[in-house]
Design an enzyme around this catalytic site. Structure first.
Site, PDB file in Angstrom:
ATOM      1  N   ASN A   9       0.861  -1.176   0.000  1.00 54.98           N
ATOM      2  CA  ASN A   9       0.000   0.000   0.000  1.00 54.98           C
ATOM      3  C   ASN A   9       0.903   1.234   0.000  1.00 54.98           C
ATOM      4  OD1 ASN A   9       0.771   0.535   2.719  1.00 54.98           O
ATOM      5  ND2 ASN A   9      -0.965  -0.643   3.516  1.00 54.98           N
ATOM      6  N   GLU A  17       3.321   1.552   2.976  1.00 55.40           N
ATOM      7  CA  GLU A  17       4.401   0.553   2.893  1.00 55.40           C
ATOM      8  C   GLU A  17       5.412   0.925   1.820  1.00 55.40           C
ATOM      9  OE1 GLU A  17       1.394  -3.012   4.358  1.00 55.40           O
ATOM     10  OE2 GLU A  17       1.789  -2.692   2.222  1.00 55.40           O
ATOM     11  N   ASP A  28      -6.154  -8.102   2.237  1.00 54.63           N
ATOM     12  CA  ASP A  28      -6.220  -9.558   2.095  1.00 54.63           C
ATOM     13  C   ASP A  28      -7.085  -9.946   0.896  1.00 54.63           C
ATOM     14  OD1 ASP A  28      -4.838  -9.548   4.472  1.00 54.63           O
ATOM     15  OD2 ASP A  28      -6.538 -10.124   5.716  1.00 54.63           O
TER      16      ASP A  28
END
Length: 325
Positions: free
Chosen positions: A202, A205, A273
């Site tokens: 993301n 990150e 996820d």
């Protein structure tokens, strides 16, 4: 789209990473504690769900494919509960290793009036020791030798199950067998995933992993960071999730931002996820990276409409895709 979803049914997806149990305390707040200036939750319901890499497995399963998890849990009562949840969901525990040396990760969310008020984490983030890594690697290879694997997902939550040694060994074996590798990274191993098919950080990150300030409002900033990352990792595709801005996808075939769909967001927990699970299945089914990113983007948005971590509903996704495309 129905043909694509039908192709999912025959796929086996190996998921390597940090599993955890998501525990929920649901209740209502009616007063402030006389002991401290904090709300008092009157608990109405308790619930345990599979989380982390196990939630990725649930998303894979919801979309019709067969997930196989390789991870570590403790020999504690929480580990027992985790295995019971796996069995209840019809998931194989063949790839799980139980260790006396570490606890099962449990994230407890306290929710009052459908709003998360507090999260309590019980865990360790120590990396596995070399012998433990070797045991986990042996389990991975055993499963790869036993049956056809169509894609491998590294679901890294920085809890220590994934080590540099594990990454290099598995990626090397996957390349030898021509198996797709897909990564949902965290900070610790960020630049260790050399040679993977798809790398999906993301925005936070991406900034932390490259130690650069990426401004999405500044022309070329995101693209420059993605080029840098792709070159360092020698990855075929980079997909960056951008929250309300959608997703950015880059490969040798070009780049684009796919805008997010307008939704009533209740909770973003677990959206990553869903995105990684959906993207893995689309690539394994032969879809190109741009359609893959568009479908994964839509799936991630759908689960944000629910409170708590939930997996994607296949029929709902199919209906939304038919409308969108």
């Amino acid at each position: 789209m129905k043909d694509l979803f039908n192709r999912f049914d025959g796929l086996n997806i190996l998921i390597i990473g940090d599993v955890m149990m998501d525990s929920y305390l649901w209740g209502s707040v009616e007063r402030i504690s006389p002991e401290a200036p904090v709300p008092v939750i009157s608990v109405k319901k308790k619930e345990n769900r599979l989380g982390g890499a196990a939630n990725v497995a649930l998303n894979v399963q919801s979309l019709g494919a067969t997930p196989l998890i390789c991870s570590v849990i403790g020999t504690d009562s929480e580990g027992d509960s985790f295995l019971q949840l796996m069995e209840a969901q019809g998931l194989s525990s063949e790839g799980l290793i139980r260790l006396d040396s570490r606890p099962t990760t449990v994230k407890t969310r306290v929710i009052g009036h459908n709003q998360q008020m507090l999260r309590i984490d019980a865990e360790t983030d120590d990396a596995l020791m070399v012998p433990e890594t070797q045991t986990l690697l042996s389990k991975v290879l055993e499963i790869m030798n036993k049956q056809k694997i169509d894609a491998i997902i590294f679901e890294d939550y920085d809890k220590g199950a994934i080590t540099e040694e594990l990454i290099s060994s598995v990626v090397s074996e996957a390349q030898r067998r021509n198996i797709i590798t897909v990564v949902d990274p965290k900070k610790r191993n960020f630049l260790s995933y050399k040679g993977v098919t798809l790398f999906k950080p993301n925005l936070k990150e991406l900034r932390e992993g490259l130690k650069v300030d990426v401004n999405t409002a500044k022309a070329g900033d995101l693209e420059k960071a993605a080029v840098n990352l792709r070159e360092q990792l020698n990855s075929r595709m980079i997909m960056v999730t951008l929250s309300e801005l959608g997703v950015f996808i880059m490969s040798e075939n070009g780049q684009r931002i796919i805008p997010a769909h307008i939704r009533k967001i209740a909770d973003v927990s677990g959206a990553g996820d869903t995105v990684i699970a959906t993207a893995s299945l689309c690539l394994a089914a032969g879809l190109d990276e741009f359609k893959t990113a568009a479908i994964a983007n839509l799936a991630g948005g759908l689960v944000c409409e629910h409170v708590g971590v939930v997996s994607i509903n296949k029929e709902r996704l199919l209906k939304e895709l038919d409308k969108a495309f």
